[in-house]
Write a protein that holds these residues in place. Sequence first.
Motif, PDB file in Angstrom:
ATOM      1  N   THR A  42      30.124  31.708  39.181  1.00  0.00           N
ATOM      2  CA  THR A  42      31.441  31.762  39.484  1.00  0.00           C
ATOM      3  C   THR A  42      32.480  31.622  38.210  1.00  0.00           C
ATOM      4  N   VAL A  79      36.604  27.095  45.260  1.00  0.00           N
ATOM      5  CA  VAL A  79      35.556  27.694  46.086  1.00  0.00           C
ATOM      6  C   VAL A  79      34.589  28.725  45.660  1.00  0.00           C
ATOM      7  N   ASP A 113      31.755  31.210  46.573  1.00  0.00           N
ATOM      8  CA  ASP A 113      31.047  31.831  47.521  1.00  0.00           C
ATOM      9  C   ASP A 113      29.362  32.070  47.292  1.00  0.00           C
ATOM     10  N   TRP A 114      28.833  32.123  48.748  1.00  0.00           N
ATOM     11  CA  TRP A 114      27.449  31.690  48.712  1.00  0.00           C
ATOM     12  C   TRP A 114      26.799  32.687  47.793  1.00  0.00           C
ATOM     13  N   GLU A 129      28.964  29.792  54.146  1.00  0.00           N
ATOM     14  CA  GLU A 129      29.432  31.001  53.543  1.00  0.00           C
ATOM     15  C   GLU A 129      29.946  30.636  52.326  1.00  0.00           C
ATOM     16  N   LYS A 130      30.475  29.356  52.142  1.00  0.00           N
ATOM     17  CA  LYS A 130      31.138  28.840  50.775  1.00  0.00           C
ATOM     18  C   LYS A 130      31.029  27.425  50.571  1.00  0.00           C
TER      19      LYS A 130
END
Length: 98
Positions: free
Chosen positions: A75, A57, A59-60, A36-37
Motif C-alpha cells: 500500500t 485503509v 485493501d485485502w 475486504e479491508k
Amino acid sequence: MTFRELSKKEVVQVDEGQCLGKIDDLVIDDKSARVEKLLMLGRPKLFGLLGRGESLVIDWDEIQKIGANAILVNTPLPEENAQEVKKPGLLGRLLGQG
C-alpha cells in the motif's frame, strides 16, 4: 486465523520497509463473509483529546504476505502534510529560531 492473532502482527510496507503499526479493525463483506479491508486508526492527538490523525485503509488485495510476526503490504504510505508550516517550539523561540 482469528482477529486477535491478526491484530498482534506488525504491518510493514514492503517498498520502503516502514512499520505502519498494528491492525485496529476489519471491513467484512456481509454477503460473502470475506475480509475486504484492514483498518489502522490514526495516531491520537494530545492523548485523543483533539481527535486522531488520518486513518489508513489497506485493501485485502494489497497484502503480499501474512507471516508469523508481520503482515507485508504493498500500500502507498500516507502522505505527510508537507504544506503545513510548523511553528518553532518554546526552545526554538528562546534560541531565536523563530
